[in-house]
Design an enzyme around this catalytic site. Sequence first.
Site, PDB file in Angstrom:
ATOM      1  N   ARG A 271       0.807  -1.230   0.000  1.00 17.19           N
ATOM      2  CA  ARG A 271       0.000   0.000   0.000  1.00 17.19           C
ATOM      3  C   ARG A 271       0.834   1.271   0.000  1.00 17.19           C
ATOM      4  NH1 ARG A 271      -4.446  -0.425   4.455  1.00 17.19           N
ATOM      5  NH2 ARG A 271      -5.628   1.021   3.191  1.00 17.19           N
TER       6      ARG A 271
ATOM      7  N   ASP B  70      -5.533   0.109  -4.770  1.00 17.85           N
ATOM      8  CA  ASP B  70      -5.739  -0.111  -3.342  1.00 17.85           C
ATOM      9  C   ASP B  70      -7.221  -0.263  -2.994  1.00 17.85           C
ATOM     10  OD1 ASP B  70      -5.693  -0.188  -0.623  1.00 17.85           O
ATOM     11  OD2 ASP B  70      -4.381   1.544  -0.359  1.00 17.85           O
TER      12      ASP B  70
ATOM     13  N   TYR C 178       0.944   1.632   9.649  1.00 24.78           N
ATOM     14  CA  TYR C 178      -0.091   1.039  10.493  1.00 24.78           C
ATOM     15  C   TYR C 178       0.249   1.252  11.961  1.00 24.78           C
ATOM     16  CZ  TYR C 178      -1.749  -1.416   6.360  1.00 24.78           C
ATOM     17  OH  TYR C 178      -2.258  -1.713   5.129  1.00 24.78           O
TER      18      TYR C 178
ATOM     19  N   SER D  76      -8.319   0.577   0.618  1.00 24.26           N
ATOM     20  CA  SER D  76      -8.606   1.994   0.864  1.00 24.26           C
ATOM     21  C   SER D  76      -9.924   2.407   0.242  1.00 24.26           C
ATOM     22  CB  SER D  76      -7.495   2.879   0.285  1.00 24.26           C
ATOM     23  OG  SER D  76      -6.354   2.818   1.097  1.00 24.26           O
TER      24      SER D  76
HETATM   25  P1  NAD Z   1      -6.277   0.296   9.639  1.00 26.20           P
HETATM   26  O1  NAD Z   1      -7.598  -0.090   9.062  1.00 26.20           O
HETATM   27  O2  NAD Z   1      -5.212  -0.736   9.821  1.00 26.20           O
HETATM   28  O3  NAD Z   1      -6.527   0.975  11.071  1.00 26.20           O
HETATM   29  C1  NAD Z   1      -7.366   2.094  11.224  1.00 26.20           C
HETATM   30  C2  NAD Z   1      -6.769   3.045  12.248  1.00 26.20           C
HETATM   31  O4  NAD Z   1      -6.856   2.498  13.557  1.00 26.20           O
HETATM   32  C3  NAD Z   1      -5.290   3.375  12.037  1.00 26.20           C
HETATM   33  O5  NAD Z   1      -5.163   4.747  11.789  1.00 26.20           O
HETATM   34  C4  NAD Z   1      -4.640   2.930  13.336  1.00 26.20           C
HETATM   35  O6  NAD Z   1      -3.554   3.788  13.719  1.00 26.20           O
HETATM   36  C5  NAD Z   1      -5.795   3.029  14.313  1.00 26.20           C
HETATM   37  N1  NAD Z   1      -5.612   2.322  15.586  1.00 26.20           N
HETATM   38  C6  NAD Z   1      -5.081   1.088  15.808  1.00 26.20           C
HETATM   39  N2  NAD Z   1      -5.065   0.807  17.144  1.00 26.20           N
HETATM   40  C7  NAD Z   1      -5.625   1.861  17.771  1.00 26.20           C
HETATM   41  C8  NAD Z   1      -5.894   2.152  19.140  1.00 26.20           C
HETATM   42  N3  NAD Z   1      -5.570   1.308  20.127  1.00 26.20           N
HETATM   43  N4  NAD Z   1      -6.483   3.336  19.432  1.00 26.20           N
HETATM   44  C9  NAD Z   1      -6.805   4.212  18.429  1.00 26.20           C
HETATM   45  N5  NAD Z   1      -6.575   3.992  17.140  1.00 26.20           N
HETATM   46  C10 NAD Z   1      -5.988   2.833  16.802  1.00 26.20           C
HETATM   47  O7  NAD Z   1      -5.661   1.504   8.844  1.00 26.20           O
HETATM   48  P2  NAD Z   1      -5.860   1.938   7.333  1.00 26.20           P
HETATM   49  O8  NAD Z   1      -7.025   2.818   7.234  1.00 26.20           O
HETATM   50  O9  NAD Z   1      -5.803   0.725   6.483  1.00 26.20           O
HETATM   51  O10 NAD Z   1      -4.578   2.812   7.101  1.00 26.20           O
HETATM   52  C11 NAD Z   1      -3.418   2.631   7.864  1.00 26.20           C
HETATM   53  C12 NAD Z   1      -2.301   3.506   7.373  1.00 26.20           C
HETATM   54  O11 NAD Z   1      -1.941   3.177   6.054  1.00 26.20           O
HETATM   55  C13 NAD Z   1      -2.577   4.996   7.379  1.00 26.20           C
HETATM   56  O12 NAD Z   1      -1.386   5.626   7.794  1.00 26.20           O
HETATM   57  C14 NAD Z   1      -2.832   5.310   5.952  1.00 26.20           C
HETATM   58  O13 NAD Z   1      -2.556   6.653   5.643  1.00 26.20           O
HETATM   59  C15 NAD Z   1      -1.825   4.376   5.344  1.00 26.20           C
HETATM   60  N6  NAD Z   1      -2.135   4.140   3.950  1.00 26.20           N
HETATM   61  C16 NAD Z   1      -1.195   4.528   3.064  1.00 26.20           C
HETATM   62  C17 NAD Z   1      -1.435   4.346   1.743  1.00 26.20           C
HETATM   63  C18 NAD Z   1      -0.400   4.792   0.765  1.00 26.20           C
HETATM   64  O14 NAD Z   1       0.646   5.250   1.134  1.00 26.20           O
HETATM   65  N7  NAD Z   1      -0.669   4.643  -0.499  1.00 26.20           N
HETATM   66  C19 NAD Z   1      -2.596   3.783   1.298  1.00 26.20           C
HETATM   67  C20 NAD Z   1      -3.542   3.367   2.230  1.00 26.20           C
HETATM   68  C21 NAD Z   1      -3.284   3.570   3.566  1.00 26.20           C
END
Ligand code: NAD
Length: 387
Positions: A121, A130, A228, A133
């Site tokens: 990702r 993705d 993550y 997302s």
């Molecule tokens: P995810 O579904 O794995 O988790 C959702 C959120 O839950 C995350 O922000 C995580 O920090 C949070 N979380 C976990 N434990 C927690 C706790 N105990 N208390 C509060 N919050 C908690 O995450 P996601 O939506 O799949 O995305 C994760 C990361 O990946 C993000 O930084 C996102 O920007 C990044 N991402 C990057 C790309 C890219 O670079 N192309 C694409 C998609 C996502």
Amino acid sequence: MKVGVARETAPGERRVALVPDALAKLTAAGLDVLIEKGAGVGAMIPDSAYEAAGARVVQTGDLYADSDVILRVQKPSGDEAKKLRKGQAVIGTLQPLLDPKLMATLADAGVSAISLDAIPRTLSRAQSMDALSSQANVGGYKAVLIAANAYGRYFPLLTTAAGTAKPANVLILGIGVAGLQAIGTARRLGAVVKAYDVRPETREQAESLGAQFVKLKTTIDATGAGGYARELTPEERAAQQAELNEVIGGMDVVITTAQVPGRKPPVLVTAEAVGKMKSGSVIVDMAASALGGNVELSKAGETVESPNGVTIIAPDNLPASMPAGASAFYSRNISALLLGMVKDGALNLDFEDEVTKSTVISHGGTVISEPVKKLLEPAEPAAGGPA
Ligand code: NAD
């Protein structure tokens, strides 16, 4: 090469892997598209729309017999997996880490299993592929609409001749893709939004969308690998919980989206915290599944009411509840992945390519994905246990 689009059969699944708009790019790349009869019906896309876009609508048997590649949203059912044959490829959100045995079955049958949820990702080239997302985005949006619908009051501040309605106080826990969309949606509905995450970098992102970031006195930075979160230590969890309980108690609506890769979702809303909320408050647990959820009292796929009148909703498969919009995004993701693997009108898997290397789970009769292979290894007998 013939690319088949399967009709989804998982209960409640209404999405389709490819929408008619996507056909032009595929046919321009020399691909013939076959559509399983009725594949788009759940997303309100009639077979005739696919035919008008240049696809051929076929019966189930012909789809499996004639396609070189089958596109789908969810992993194939046991029956569908049996219909796949040697040399065929299947592309979808196959969840190989949750069902490694299916990957072994497909490998044994000589099927190349390619999973969209395994793309790297953080690779910018892979962003268009993705699906995690794009579907989380739909989920975050729908979670807010469901909450607003279940909440017996207004989200926005309203001043009318009949009185003033206070805006709803909404808390979003977990500021990833779904959480950010939930913040934006709740703000557009006029709610006062607070948000919290264990990754400090999310503060600026939440604030840029108009949410107030909840800063706890206990500083926790649980930034893990690849953007993550990592799992919290028991001490961090206890400190976080005590403070979060106070914040949750003052909220009208709480939407939870927190996930930790490869782990059970963390419990962030305890029964004690729910006990502090006012009657009529609403919680939507987006993380709930058979593995558990972010809300101690939630039941996956159900709506329950706490003894003090808080409605706790744990919706199943939110993207399927907005099937046309979710399918349109998914269709772009799967087309981008497929087209990246096609050369001269045929599937050409180049294992030097980072996307191919990560997403091809089985090929040539074996499971080639290292994380999946690991899960398939027989468990070591527990030390001291029976031989
Ligand atoms: P995810 O579904 O794995 O988790 C959702 C959120 O839950 C995350 O922000 C995580 O920090 C949070 N979380 C976990 N434990 C927690 C706790 N105990 N208390 C509060 N919050 C908690 O995450 P996601 O939506 O799949 O995305 C994760 C990361 O990946 C993000 O930084 C996102 O920007 C990044 N991402 C990057 C790309 C890219 O670079 N192309 C694409 C998609 C996502």
